[in-house]
Write a protein that holds these residues in place. Structure first.
Motif, PDB file in Angstrom:
ATOM      1  N   GLY A   1      18.451  18.966  22.191  1.00  0.00           N
ATOM      2  CA  GLY A   1      18.046  19.943  21.196  1.00  0.00           C
ATOM      3  C   GLY A   1      16.593  19.749  20.820  1.00  0.00           C
ATOM      4  O   GLY A   1      15.855  18.993  21.441  1.00  0.00           O
ATOM      5  N   HIS A   2      16.120  20.477  19.821  1.00  0.00           N
ATOM      6  CA  HIS A   2      14.774  20.233  19.318  1.00  0.00           C
ATOM      7  C   HIS A   2      14.809  20.261  17.812  1.00  0.00           C
ATOM      8  O   HIS A   2      15.697  20.841  17.191  1.00  0.00           O
ATOM      9  N   GLY A   3      13.847  19.596  17.201  1.00  0.00           N
ATOM     10  CA  GLY A   3      13.859  19.526  15.752  1.00  0.00           C
ATOM     11  C   GLY A   3      12.455  19.394  15.199  1.00  0.00           C
ATOM     12  O   GLY A   3      11.471  19.440  15.923  1.00  0.00           O
ATOM     13  N   ALA A   4      12.407  19.239  13.888  1.00  0.00           N
ATOM     14  CA  ALA A   4      11.133  19.132  13.196  1.00  0.00           C
ATOM     15  C   ALA A   4      10.448  17.806  13.518  1.00  0.00           C
ATOM     16  O   ALA A   4      11.054  16.881  14.057  1.00  0.00           O
ATOM     17  N   GLY A   5       9.174  17.737  13.167  1.00  0.00           N
ATOM     18  CA  GLY A   5       8.476  16.469  13.297  1.00  0.00           C
ATOM     19  C   GLY A   5       9.192  15.370  12.539  1.00  0.00           C
ATOM     20  O   GLY A   5       9.265  14.227  12.995  1.00  0.00           O
ATOM     21  N   MET A   6       9.776  15.726  11.387  1.00  0.00           N
ATOM     22  CA  MET A   6      10.571  14.775  10.612  1.00  0.00           C
ATOM     23  C   MET A   6      11.676  15.522   9.896  1.00  0.00           C
ATOM     24  O   MET A   6      11.451  16.583   9.319  1.00  0.00           O
ATOM     25  N   GLU A   7      12.888  14.970   9.961  1.00  0.00           N
ATOM     26  CA  GLU A   7      14.016  15.517   9.215  1.00  0.00           C
ATOM     27  C   GLU A   7      14.545  14.445   8.270  1.00  0.00           C
ATOM     28  O   GLU A   7      14.793  13.311   8.682  1.00  0.00           O
ATOM     29  N   MET A   8      14.717  14.801   7.002  1.00  0.00           N
ATOM     30  CA  MET A   8      15.276  13.872   6.028  1.00  0.00           C
ATOM     31  C   MET A   8      16.563  14.439   5.454  1.00  0.00           C
ATOM     32  O   MET A   8      16.625  15.620   5.076  1.00  0.00           O
ATOM     33  N   LYS A   9      17.613  13.586   5.382  1.00  0.00           N
ATOM     34  CA  LYS A   9      18.902  14.064   4.905  1.00  0.00           C
ATOM     35  C   LYS A   9      19.719  12.903   4.322  1.00  0.00           C
ATOM     36  O   LYS A   9      19.269  11.766   4.269  1.00  0.00           O
ATOM     37  N   GLU A  10      20.933  13.233   3.884  1.00  0.00           N
ATOM     38  CA  GLU A  10      21.920  12.258   3.393  1.00  0.00           C
ATOM     39  C   GLU A  10      21.382  11.338   2.299  1.00  0.00           C
ATOM     40  O   GLU A  10      21.416  10.124   2.415  1.00  0.00           O
ATOM     41  N   TRP A  11      20.874  11.926   1.249  1.00  0.00           N
ATOM     42  CA  TRP A  11      20.459  11.188   0.052  1.00  0.00           C
ATOM     43  C   TRP A  11      19.356  10.167   0.322  1.00  0.00           C
ATOM     44  O   TRP A  11      19.163   9.221  -0.418  1.00  0.00           O
ATOM     45  N   GLY A  12      18.624  10.350   1.396  1.00  0.00           N
ATOM     46  CA  GLY A  12      17.583   9.388   1.749  1.00  0.00           C
ATOM     47  C   GLY A  12      16.388   9.456   0.817  1.00  0.00           C
ATOM     48  O   GLY A  12      16.123  10.447   0.144  1.00  0.00           O
ATOM     49  N   LYS A  13      15.627   8.365   0.814  1.00  0.00           N
ATOM     50  CA  LYS A  13      14.377   8.269   0.075  1.00  0.00           C
ATOM     51  C   LYS A  13      13.326   7.679   0.996  1.00  0.00           C
ATOM     52  O   LYS A  13      13.638   7.000   1.975  1.00  0.00           O
ATOM     53  N   ALA A  14      12.047   7.889   0.691  1.00  0.00           N
ATOM     54  CA  ALA A  14      10.971   7.283   1.472  1.00  0.00           C
ATOM     55  C   ALA A  14       9.633   7.590   0.816  1.00  0.00           C
ATOM     56  O   ALA A  14       9.458   8.650   0.195  1.00  0.00           O
ATOM     57  N   GLN A  15       8.706   6.650   0.959  1.00  0.00           N
ATOM     58  CA  GLN A  15       7.312   6.869   0.587  1.00  0.00           C
ATOM     59  C   GLN A  15       6.511   6.902   1.886  1.00  0.00           C
ATOM     60  O   GLN A  15       6.546   5.959   2.683  1.00  0.00           O
ATOM     61  N   LEU A  16       5.790   8.007   2.107  1.00  0.00           N
ATOM     62  CA  LEU A  16       5.185   8.296   3.401  1.00  0.00           C
ATOM     63  C   LEU A  16       3.678   8.493   3.222  1.00  0.00           C
ATOM     64  O   LEU A  16       3.246   9.455   2.577  1.00  0.00           O
ATOM     65  N   HIS A  17       2.895   7.579   3.789  1.00  0.00           N
ATOM     66  CA  HIS A  17       1.452   7.560   3.567  1.00  0.00           C
ATOM     67  C   HIS A  17       0.697   7.807   4.874  1.00  0.00           C
ATOM     68  O   HIS A  17       1.090   7.328   5.939  1.00  0.00           O
ATOM     69  N   ASN A  18      -0.409   8.531   4.771  1.00  0.00           N
ATOM     70  CA  ASN A  18      -1.341   8.685   5.895  1.00  0.00           C
ATOM     71  C   ASN A  18      -0.648   9.230   7.142  1.00  0.00           C
ATOM     72  O   ASN A  18      -0.932   8.817   8.265  1.00  0.00           O
ATOM     73  N   MET A  19       0.254  10.182   6.967  1.00  0.00           N
ATOM     74  CA  MET A  19       1.027  10.736   8.071  1.00  0.00           C
ATOM     75  C   MET A  19       0.301  11.940   8.662  1.00  0.00           C
ATOM     76  O   MET A  19      -0.301  12.747   7.947  1.00  0.00           O
ATOM     77  N   LEU A  20       0.380  12.092   9.973  1.00  0.00           N
ATOM     78  CA  LEU A  20      -0.208  13.233  10.659  1.00  0.00           C
ATOM     79  C   LEU A  20       0.834  13.829  11.594  1.00  0.00           C
ATOM     80  O   LEU A  20       1.271  13.189  12.548  1.00  0.00           O
ATOM     81  N   PHE A  21       1.258  15.062  11.320  1.00  0.00           N
ATOM     82  CA  PHE A  21       2.229  15.758  12.150  1.00  0.00           C
ATOM     83  C   PHE A  21       1.534  16.945  12.814  1.00  0.00           C
ATOM     84  O   PHE A  21       0.923  17.780  12.142  1.00  0.00           O
ATOM     85  N   VAL A  22       1.645  17.008  14.134  1.00  0.00           N
ATOM     86  CA  VAL A  22       1.037  18.084  14.900  1.00  0.00           C
ATOM     87  C   VAL A  22       2.115  18.704  15.772  1.00  0.00           C
ATOM     88  O   VAL A  22       2.825  17.992  16.472  1.00  0.00           O
TER      89      VAL A  22
END
Length: 540
Positions: A372-393
């Motif tokens: 399949g194909h998906g987004a650069g990042m997928e977040m689900k299921e009550w997850g948490k995260a701190q995301l710094h200096n990220m580059l999605f192309v």
């Protein structure tokens, strides 16, 4: 070595444009099949040869050997390789003795006909006890290990260790027999073997507090049944450094194995300078634990680049994921299977996933591949995260996959969970850039209550982040698209200034840099820059 201009957009991705040493750009387009020659292993002078080039001299190889209960088990020399029968290692044999796998001269490989299981697997709920001084598998820099069977994989049991420490020009390589067998014309490909699985004794949301505290946490791992989990988040399962894993991910016992699986692995374990290429499932999947990952390159996986689940709380920095040809998500992130707001969810050994990630780049095109194909990042299921200096192309069109998907379908409670975490700041981007034709995946299930007015674009840009978009992929990866000193240029040539986060003062794991993404254009001669360059060569 001058790598300036080696990658555009933070010198990142195998879609990036390589500037050759003699001038001129070389487009790096990873294929779905690798070369037969393993460029990751340096030629080592054969000690049996002299200046007269006497090729008739026979060199005796130092194949791996171990002793159990007085019986010696050894590999057998076969030309320049060492071969290991299933009497030495198989999925029905747990090796209880430490041993060393050395680098072989002349690009020789250690060829295993069966799985390689290090240490005894134990289910403590059935009366067994974990051997905390289990065996260690030590692998020398420059060694190559190949597997002949699709369902063979490496497994390190709880209490055991793997010590695989290579060098930038002498990595340790795990690969398919078809890459090193000169007598077989079969082209190596994903699913040729299983991968590497490490079972640790750190916490996971899959176990209750009581199970963890009483030594009764036993979660069944994927593949041939084994167990992981515990109550020691500092658990040490060894070191993977300058390691290359190629053509892995075959299904075993109904599960598709990842190239590397870290099951409840603790922070005492080191995972850095790892390149994963053409795995059928995820590049690295982390189930709980607090292991940290640093300097990671994932290219051409069929599923996700990095996938975390069931309460992972480690750190990650300098991560490059390229999914240009066939991959799914760059990152797929799950909090855990238990709702933390429920009675069952609150009685867990740890809460849901909550890592801190800095300086990652994902380059994708949204083309649907075998998984399949998906987004650069997928977040689900009550997850948490701190995301710094990220580059999605993304190379995808408006109909393709977006940069980011804050999960919003199928499971309404999971969707509400991640959106509530975003509103509360428990999911947050800092100083990051999305350069995609489509920034966010569509909302499929209407949000309700106090989430009904959630504006994802407003949420994202509120953290010092930029949505710059692009007209076509070449604009994004053009010569003006750099991250030097935190400044890039958009498709119209305008400066987009984003100051990178500095995290080292509060967390010694992180290295402060001045750029966004996995690698800065001014970083040319560091170990990381050299590692990325070598990783890209392997994809050609």
């Amino acid at each position: 070595m001058n790598l300036s201009g080696l990658f555009k957009v933070s010198l990142i991705s195998s879609a990036l444009v390589l500037a050759g040493c003699g001038g001129g750009d070389i487009n790096v387009n990873p294929t779905t099949n690798d070369n037969r020659v393993d460029n990751s292993v340096e030629n080592i002078t054969n000690p049996g040869n002299d200046n007269n080039n006497d090729n008739d001299k026979v060199v005796t190889l130092d194949c791996a050997t171990y002793t159990v209960d007085g019986t010696v088990f050894s590999g057998e020399q076969d030309g320049k390789n060492c071969k290991y029968s299933q009497a030495f290692a198989s999925d029905e044999k747990e090796i209880s003795a430490s041993f060393l796998i050395k680098a072989l001269p002349d690009n020789g490989a250690h060829i295993f006909e069966g799985a390689l299981f290090i240490g005894s697997d134990v289910d403590t709920s059935k009366g067994g006890s974990i051997d905390l001084d289990g065996p260690t598998l030590t692998i020398e820099a420059g060694a190559t290990i190949a597997f002949t069977k699709a369902d063979s994989f490496v497994r390190v049991a709880r209490g055991s260790n793997i010590h695989a420490v290579g060098e930038v020009d002498k990595p340790i390589t795990f690969t398919s027999i078809f890459e090193i067998d000169e007598d077989d014309s079969t082209t190596p490909a994903m699913q040729d073997w299983g991968g590497i699985q490490i079972n640790g004794m750190a916490t996971t949301v899959e176990c209750s507090k009581t199970e963890a505290e009483t030594g009764m946490c036993n979660i069944a791992a994927e593949g041939v049944v084994s167990y992981y989990g515990g109550n020691d988040d500092t658990d040490d399962s060894g070191t993977l450094k300058h390691v290359v894993v190629k053509f892995a991910g075959n299904g075993v016992e109904g599960d598709e194995l990842n190239s590397i699986t870290l099951n409840a692995v603790g922070s005492g374990t080191t995972v850095e300078y790892v390149h994963i290429h053409q795995g059928y499932d995820d590049g690295i999947e982390l189930f709980g634990g607090q292991v940290n990952i640093k300097h990671i390159v994932v290219t051409d996986t069929a599923d996700d680049g990095i996938d975390w689940d069931t309460g992972w709380k480690g750190n990650g920095q300098f991560i490059l994921v390229q999914t240009l040809n066939q991959g799914n998500h760059g990152f797929e992130t799950d909090g855990g299977k238990k709702d933390p707001t429920s009675a069952e969810g609150s009685d867990r050994a740890t809460s849901g996933s909550n890592p801190t990630i800095a300086n990652a780049t994902v380059v994708s095109n949204g083309i649907k591949g075998p998984r399949g194909h998906g987004a650069g990042m997928e977040m689900k299921e009550w997850g948490k995260a701190q995301l710094h200096n990220m580059l999605f192309v993304s190379k995808g069109t408006e109909d393709g996959a977006a940069c980011f998907d804050l999960y919003n379908e199928k499971d309404a409670s999971s969707s509400a969970g991640v959106h509530a975490n975003a509103v509360a700041g428990d999911i947050k981007f800092h100083n990051s850039i999305f350069a995609c034709a489509k920034d966010f995946e569509d909302i499929h299930t209407a949000l309700e209550g106090n989430l009904a007015n959630f504006d994802i674009a407003q949420w994202f840009t509120g953290g010092g982040n930029q949505l710059i978009g692009f007209v076509n992929f070449e604009n994004v990866l053009g010569a003006n698209m750099t991250t030097t000193n935190g400044t890039i240029k958009d498709k119209d040539g305008n400066n987009v200034a984003v100051e990178s986060s500095k995290l080292s003062e509060d967390n010694a794991f992180f290295t402060d840099v001045a750029y966004i993404g996995a690698l800065g254009e001014d970083e040319t001669d560091t170990e990381w820059a050299k590692f990325v360059a070598e990783s890209v060569k392997r994809t050609q």
